[in-house]
Design a protein around this motif. Structure first.
Motif, PDB file in Angstrom:
ATOM      1  N   VAL A 281      -0.193  -2.328  27.001  1.00 36.68           N
ATOM      2  CA  VAL A 281      -1.004  -2.495  25.995  1.00 36.68           C
ATOM      3  C   VAL A 281      -0.628  -1.708  24.785  1.00 36.68           C
ATOM      4  O   VAL A 281      -0.600  -1.934  23.619  1.00 36.68           O
ATOM      5  N   GLY A 282      -0.750  -0.470  25.316  1.00 38.00           N
ATOM      6  CA  GLY A 282      -0.428   0.819  24.204  1.00 38.00           C
ATOM      7  C   GLY A 282       0.994   0.516  23.295  1.00 38.00           C
ATOM      8  O   GLY A 282       0.663   0.474  22.087  1.00 38.00           O
ATOM      9  N   THR A 283       1.996   0.316  23.995  1.00 35.64           N
ATOM     10  CA  THR A 283       3.388  -0.022  23.375  1.00 35.64           C
ATOM     11  C   THR A 283       3.048  -1.143  22.426  1.00 35.64           C
ATOM     12  O   THR A 283       3.489  -1.146  21.204  1.00 35.64           O
ATOM     13  N   MET A 284       2.325  -2.490  22.673  1.00 33.53           N
ATOM     14  CA  MET A 284       2.135  -3.489  21.869  1.00 33.53           C
ATOM     15  C   MET A 284       1.393  -2.856  20.736  1.00 33.53           C
ATOM     16  O   MET A 284       1.369  -3.452  19.540  1.00 33.53           O
ATOM     17  N   ALA A 285       0.217  -2.218  21.008  1.00 35.73           N
ATOM     18  CA  ALA A 285      -0.732  -1.886  20.008  1.00 35.73           C
ATOM     19  C   ALA A 285       0.139  -1.229  18.699  1.00 35.73           C
ATOM     20  O   ALA A 285      -0.320  -1.314  17.761  1.00 35.73           O
ATOM     21  N   LYS A 286       1.102  -0.313  19.134  1.00 38.49           N
ATOM     22  CA  LYS A 286       2.088   0.436  18.268  1.00 38.49           C
ATOM     23  C   LYS A 286       2.452  -0.732  17.496  1.00 38.49           C
ATOM     24  O   LYS A 286       2.870  -0.490  16.275  1.00 38.49           O
ATOM     25  N   ALA A 287       3.254  -1.571  18.256  1.00 42.64           N
ATOM     26  CA  ALA A 287       4.024  -2.409  17.217  1.00 42.64           C
ATOM     27  C   ALA A 287       2.940  -3.193  16.307  1.00 42.64           C
ATOM     28  O   ALA A 287       3.435  -3.559  15.257  1.00 42.64           O
ATOM     29  N   CYS A 288       1.675  -3.583  16.841  1.00 42.19           N
ATOM     30  CA  CYS A 288       0.864  -4.270  16.013  1.00 42.19           C
ATOM     31  C   CYS A 288       0.560  -3.526  14.700  1.00 42.19           C
ATOM     32  O   CYS A 288       0.538  -4.062  13.558  1.00 42.19           O
ATOM     33  N   ILE A 289       0.274  -2.286  14.892  1.00 45.60           N
ATOM     34  CA  ILE A 289       0.144  -1.491  13.584  1.00 45.60           C
ATOM     35  C   ILE A 289       1.359  -1.389  12.640  1.00 45.60           C
ATOM     36  O   ILE A 289       1.251  -1.657  11.601  1.00 45.60           O
ATOM     37  N   ALA A 290       2.583  -1.086  13.145  1.00 48.07           N
ATOM     38  CA  ALA A 290       3.863  -1.281  12.591  1.00 48.07           C
ATOM     39  C   ALA A 290       3.989  -2.543  11.900  1.00 48.07           C
ATOM     40  O   ALA A 290       4.571  -2.567  10.711  1.00 48.07           O
ATOM     41  N   VAL A 291       3.640  -3.608  12.396  1.00 50.64           N
ATOM     42  CA  VAL A 291       3.861  -4.999  11.822  1.00 50.64           C
ATOM     43  C   VAL A 291       2.879  -5.259  10.551  1.00 50.64           C
ATOM     44  O   VAL A 291       3.068  -6.369   9.988  1.00 50.64           O
ATOM     45  N   GLY A 292       2.091  -4.511  10.473  1.00 52.37           N
ATOM     46  CA  GLY A 292       0.901  -4.475   9.512  1.00 52.37           C
ATOM     47  C   GLY A 292      -0.562  -5.182   9.871  1.00 52.37           C
ATOM     48  O   GLY A 292      -1.050  -5.782   9.081  1.00 52.37           O
ATOM     49  N   ILE A 330       1.539   6.324  13.167  1.00 56.49           N
ATOM     50  CA  ILE A 330       2.174   5.115  13.076  1.00 56.49           C
ATOM     51  C   ILE A 330       1.592   4.335  11.688  1.00 56.49           C
ATOM     52  O   ILE A 330       2.137   4.130  10.762  1.00 56.49           O
ATOM     53  N   ALA A 331       0.196   4.726  11.745  1.00 56.99           N
ATOM     54  CA  ALA A 331      -0.707   4.050  10.737  1.00 56.99           C
ATOM     55  C   ALA A 331      -0.143   4.820   9.470  1.00 56.99           C
ATOM     56  O   ALA A 331       0.013   4.101   8.336  1.00 56.99           O
ATOM     57  N   LYS A 332      -0.009   6.103   9.299  1.00 59.35           N
ATOM     58  CA  LYS A 332       0.266   6.806   8.270  1.00 59.35           C
ATOM     59  C   LYS A 332       1.864   6.341   7.806  1.00 59.35           C
ATOM     60  O   LYS A 332       1.938   6.082   6.541  1.00 59.35           O
ATOM     61  N   ALA A 333       2.671   6.256   8.528  1.00 63.21           N
ATOM     62  CA  ALA A 333       4.059   5.820   8.572  1.00 63.21           C
ATOM     63  C   ALA A 333       4.220   4.401   7.633  1.00 63.21           C
ATOM     64  O   ALA A 333       5.017   4.461   6.898  1.00 63.21           O
ATOM     65  N   VAL A 334       3.075   3.623   7.878  1.00 63.18           N
ATOM     66  CA  VAL A 334       3.345   2.143   7.079  1.00 63.18           C
ATOM     67  C   VAL A 334       2.099   2.303   5.843  1.00 63.18           C
ATOM     68  O   VAL A 334       1.654   1.054   5.608  1.00 63.18           O
ATOM     69  N   GLY A 335       1.668   3.427   5.588  1.00 65.38           N
ATOM     70  CA  GLY A 335       0.964   3.576   4.421  1.00 65.38           C
ATOM     71  C   GLY A 335      -0.449   3.322   4.652  1.00 65.38           C
ATOM     72  O   GLY A 335      -1.387   2.949   3.848  1.00 65.38           O
ATOM     73  N   ARG A 336      -1.217   3.199   6.033  1.00 65.63           N
ATOM     74  CA  ARG A 336      -2.487   3.064   6.311  1.00 65.63           C
ATOM     75  C   ARG A 336      -3.130   4.390   6.895  1.00 65.63           C
ATOM     76  O   ARG A 336      -2.366   5.374   7.073  1.00 65.63           O
TER      77      ARG A 336
END
Ligand code: PEP
Ligand code: MN
Length: 340
Positions: A281-292, A330-336
């Motif tokens: 779940v954690g790995t996918m949660a990271k991908a979810c944040i990265a994708v927007g 990860i949120a910060k890296a995508v401007g969130r």
């Protein structure tokens, strides 16, 4: 069709356009942008009245909305929709909000304890189902109204908004009484009477994509809610069914950039149901944040092995806390932002 008014159009002129739309048997939707006011004329074949509006002094031009989902489309509204939940939460703006809690509300004690755990880790919305859509009629069906009272109590105690699912038209009143966001589950996305019922009340709605629903069908379901006057809708990707059976569902991360282009509505991702395996779940949660993602749904349970629903995908308290810390950069890296 969209009727765009001239800059500086007066209130009376906006009303005149709306009245004309009503007189022709259509619904007007006034959209106030920074300096442009547009009135949506929604209904079949609205374009045939193009000239009627173009001959009005206050009207700058008309344009056709090509997509079958009108109010949900970016053609109708260019700016992202930001949904206010209670006073201090805005979904769809810079901060990513995490809705966390057990799959099902099992007892008052469990609800409050889990809510404390997720708040402490940085979640901003409490989740928990009182009416559960279970595949088996013999599985735990939820505590019903009693469960809603427990989640409301937890929200009050911790000053956090709450979300829970309505499965029938009759439950909508209860949900809007006890909770701050109403969830429409994957299995009910094409229950059009239910969609109309949540569209007629004011609480924000989290609309989960069905496991066999196309992006177009998801947006048309959102349109049902919008067409009844409720524009506070979040769309939720929670995994679709494919030939792959190593995971519970297949998280359609492709859907996020596609949806962001097609619609102004915020998008929430649910990696818990999407993969269905705690370890991943954690790995996918990271991908979810990265994708927007504008927000996440994550199931957490203090003792998942004893959970009455979805234990295998529920995170342990410590896992959730660590995950929230890992998601923040990860949120910060995508401007969130996530943890503030
Ligand atoms: C849930 O959120 O617990 C749930 C039942 O979700 P879905 O409708 O996506 O299966
Ligand atoms: Mn669940």
């Amino acid at each position: 069709m969209m009727v765009t008014l001239r800059k500086g159009a007066k209130k009376k002129e906006i009303e005149a356009v709306s009245e004309k739309i009503k007189a022709l048997g259509y619904k007007p939707y006034v959209l106030k942008g920074k300096d442009i006011i547009t009135v949506g004329m929604i209904g079949e074949c609205a374009e045939k009245y193009k000239e009627v509006f173009e001959s009005m002094d206050a009207v700058e031009h008309t344009s056709e909305i090509q997509k079958p989902y009108k109010l949900a489309s970016r053609e109708f509204k260019k700016e992202n929709t930001i949904i206010k939940v209670n006073k201090n939460i805005e979904i769809g703006s810079k901060r990513i909000h995490v809705m966390a809690g057990p799959c099902a509300i099992e007892s008052e004690d469990l609800m409050i304890r889990t809510a404390e755990i997720v708040k402490d880790a940085g979640a901003t919305i409490i989740r928990g189902g009182a009416f559960k859509p279970r595949s088996s009629p013999y599985a735990f069906q939820g505590l019903g109204e009693k469960g809603l009272k427990y989640i409301k109590e937890s929200g009050k105690k911790l000053c956090m908004p709450t979300i829970s699912e309505a499965m029938t038209v009759e439950q909508v009143g209860l949900l809007s009484k006890y909770c701050d966001i109403i969830q429409i589950g994957a299995r009910n996305i094409q229950n059009y009477y239910l969609l109309k019922a949540v569209g007629k009340q004011k609480k924000p709605v989290l609309l989960k994509r069905g496991m066999a629903t196309t992006i177009k069908e998801l947006l048309l379901s959102a349109e049902y809610i919008l067409s009844q006057g409720n524009s506070n809708i979040m769309l939720c990707e929670r995994g679709i069914r494919t030939f792959e059976d190593s995971t519970r569902f297949t998280m359609d991360l492709n859907a996020i950039p596609v949806l962001k282009k097609l619609t102004h509505l915020p998008i929430i991702l649910d990696p818990s149901h999407g993969i269905g395996i705690r370890e991943h779940v954690g790995t996918m949660a990271k991908a979810c944040i990265a994708v927007g993602a504008d927000g996440l749904v994550i199931e957490v349970h203090p003792r998942p092995e004893e959970a009455l629903s979805d234990g295998p995908q529920s995170l342990l308290p410590d896992q959730f806390k660590t995950l929230m810390e890992e998601l923040d950069p990860i949120a910060k890296a995508v401007g969130r932002e996530l943890l503030v």
